[in-house]
Design a protein around this motif. Structure first.
Motif, PDB file in Angstrom:
ATOM      1  N   PHE A  57       0.562  -1.498  -0.148  1.00  0.00           N
ATOM      2  CA  PHE A  57       0.043   0.472   0.052  1.00  0.00           C
ATOM      3  C   PHE A  57       1.127   1.537   0.012  1.00  0.00           C
ATOM      4  CE2 PHE A  57      -3.066  -3.093   1.711  1.00  0.00           C
ATOM      5  CZ  PHE A  57      -3.732  -3.011   1.006  1.00  0.00           C
ATOM      6  N   SER A 111     -14.612   4.214   0.491  1.00  0.00           N
ATOM      7  CA  SER A 111     -14.519   3.637  -0.288  1.00  0.00           C
ATOM      8  C   SER A 111     -16.061   2.924   0.480  1.00  0.00           C
ATOM      9  CB  SER A 111     -12.951   2.737  -0.274  1.00  0.00           C
ATOM     10  OG  SER A 111     -13.367   1.883   0.800  1.00  0.00           O
ATOM     11  N   SER A 125     -13.204  -2.679   3.645  1.00  0.00           N
ATOM     12  CA  SER A 125     -12.806  -2.396   2.183  1.00  0.00           C
ATOM     13  C   SER A 125     -10.882  -3.144   1.470  1.00  0.00           C
ATOM     14  CB  SER A 125     -13.043  -1.325   1.010  1.00  0.00           C
ATOM     15  OG  SER A 125     -12.190  -0.535   1.910  1.00  0.00           O
ATOM     16  N   GLY A 126     -11.082  -2.866   0.325  1.00  0.00           N
ATOM     17  CA  GLY A 126      -9.242  -2.509  -0.360  1.00  0.00           C
ATOM     18  C   GLY A 126      -9.187  -2.158   0.570  1.00  0.00           C
ATOM     19  N   TRP A 127      -9.013  -0.802   0.837  1.00  0.00           N
ATOM     20  CA  TRP A 127      -8.265   0.103   1.393  1.00  0.00           C
ATOM     21  C   TRP A 127      -8.289   0.506   2.750  1.00  0.00           C
ATOM     22  CZ3 TRP A 127     -10.435   1.813  -3.598  1.00  0.00           C
ATOM     23  CH2 TRP A 127     -10.080   2.463  -4.171  1.00  0.00           C
ATOM     24  N   GLU A 128      -9.455   0.207   3.288  1.00  0.00           N
ATOM     25  CA  GLU A 128      -9.499   0.522   4.780  1.00  0.00           C
ATOM     26  C   GLU A 128     -10.185  -0.746   5.718  1.00  0.00           C
ATOM     27  OE1 GLU A 128     -11.917   4.354   5.139  1.00  0.00           O
ATOM     28  OE2 GLU A 128     -12.926   3.280   2.930  1.00  0.00           O
ATOM     29  N   ASP A 156      -2.725   3.339  -5.189  1.00  0.00           N
ATOM     30  CA  ASP A 156      -4.176   2.573  -5.677  1.00  0.00           C
ATOM     31  C   ASP A 156      -3.895   0.899  -5.188  1.00  0.00           C
ATOM     32  OD1 ASP A 156      -4.128   4.581  -7.163  1.00  0.00           O
ATOM     33  OD2 ASP A 156      -2.562   4.295  -8.715  1.00  0.00           O
ATOM     34  N   HIS A 157      -2.961   0.571  -4.998  1.00  0.00           N
ATOM     35  CA  HIS A 157      -3.308  -0.824  -4.082  1.00  0.00           C
ATOM     36  C   HIS A 157      -4.582  -0.697  -3.238  1.00  0.00           C
ATOM     37  CE1 HIS A 157      -1.668  -4.552  -3.419  1.00  0.00           C
ATOM     38  NE2 HIS A 157      -2.214  -4.776  -2.237  1.00  0.00           N
ATOM     39  N   GLN A 158      -5.319  -2.486  -3.719  1.00  0.00           N
ATOM     40  CA  GLN A 158      -6.166  -2.546  -3.580  1.00  0.00           C
ATOM     41  C   GLN A 158      -6.072  -4.059  -2.678  1.00  0.00           C
ATOM     42  OE1 GLN A 158     -10.299  -1.786  -4.234  1.00  0.00           O
ATOM     43  NE2 GLN A 158      -9.520  -0.270  -6.071  1.00  0.00           N
ATOM     44  N   ASP A 159      -6.312  -5.169  -1.498  1.00  0.00           N
ATOM     45  CA  ASP A 159      -5.925  -5.957  -0.941  1.00  0.00           C
ATOM     46  C   ASP A 159      -7.061  -5.782   0.481  1.00  0.00           C
ATOM     47  OD1 ASP A 159      -5.615  -8.199  -0.050  1.00  0.00           O
ATOM     48  OD2 ASP A 159      -3.530  -8.032  -0.873  1.00  0.00           O
ATOM     49  N   ALA A 160      -8.465  -6.070  -0.308  1.00  0.00           N
ATOM     50  CA  ALA A 160      -9.158  -6.959   1.317  1.00  0.00           C
ATOM     51  C   ALA A 160      -8.483  -7.703   1.540  1.00  0.00           C
ATOM     52  CB  ALA A 160     -10.647  -7.566   0.415  1.00  0.00           C
TER      53      ALA A 160
END
Length: 187
Positions: A57, A111, A125-128, A156-160
């Motif tokens: 991230f 998000s 989410s993928g960001w928070e 820009d990276h998302q990872d739930a």
């Protein structure tokens, strides 16, 4: 012989295109690795975090700055900036009224929070991610309960899955603090 010449041109074009693509890819990889000139944090203002989960991230840059804010007794914020750009923030907040995590989230989500764990104790989410501690109560603050947040602001990276781990591990670490165990106000 003349009938083979057009194919030779095509083969040459393919070889050149492949070489250029490989060169761009390799230079992009080496540039990305070399672009992060700061050490990844192992804690957010004293609360341990897994720097390996946080790494994808984090953006490129030179200088990492940490700001800790406890402007009142109800909340604390830890902000990390890279080259003066706000990138990640954690929060701990005491709340009264016996609310759940979705109430705590309120309007602070950046998000769509489309994942949850432990029957809604964690929403992410993928960001928070947002969480509710267990057994953290403050008699000094009207028997309030302690909530947590972990938010990425410039990635820009998302990872739930990684965010789920970050918020659950962060919340577990908060539960081990004196703030939680003794129900201490922040300021």
């Amino acid at each position: 012989m003349n009938s083979l010449r057009p194919y030779a041109g095509i083969r040459l074009a393919i070889a050149v295109t492949s070489s250029v693509a490989l060169l761009v890819t390799l230079s992009g990889c080496s540039e990305h690795k070399a672009a992060r000139h700061y050490a990844l944090p192992h804690s957010m203002c004293g609360i341990p975090v897994d720097s390996n989960r946080l790494a994808p991230f984090m953006p490129s840059g030179r200088k990492l700055t940490v700001k800790y804010d406890t402007s009142d007794e109800w909340a604390s914020f830890c902000e990390i900036s890279i080259d003066s750009r706000h990138v990640v923030q954690t929060e701990q907040m005491w709340m009264t009224g016996g609310h759940d995590t979705s109430y705590f989230v309120g309007g602070q989500a950046n998000s769509k929070l489309n994942h949850q764990a432990e029957d809604g104790r964690f929403i992410f989410s993928g960001w928070e991610g947002f969480g509710k501690t267990r057994h953290c109560r403050s008699k000094k603050l009207l028997n309030s309960e302690l909530f947590t947040a972990f938010q990425m602001h410039s990635s820009d990276h998302q990872d739930a899955d990684a965010m789920k781990q970050l918020i659950t591990e962060f919340t577990t670490a908060v539960e081990k603090t004196d703030t939680c165990r003794k129900g201490k106000p922040f300021s």
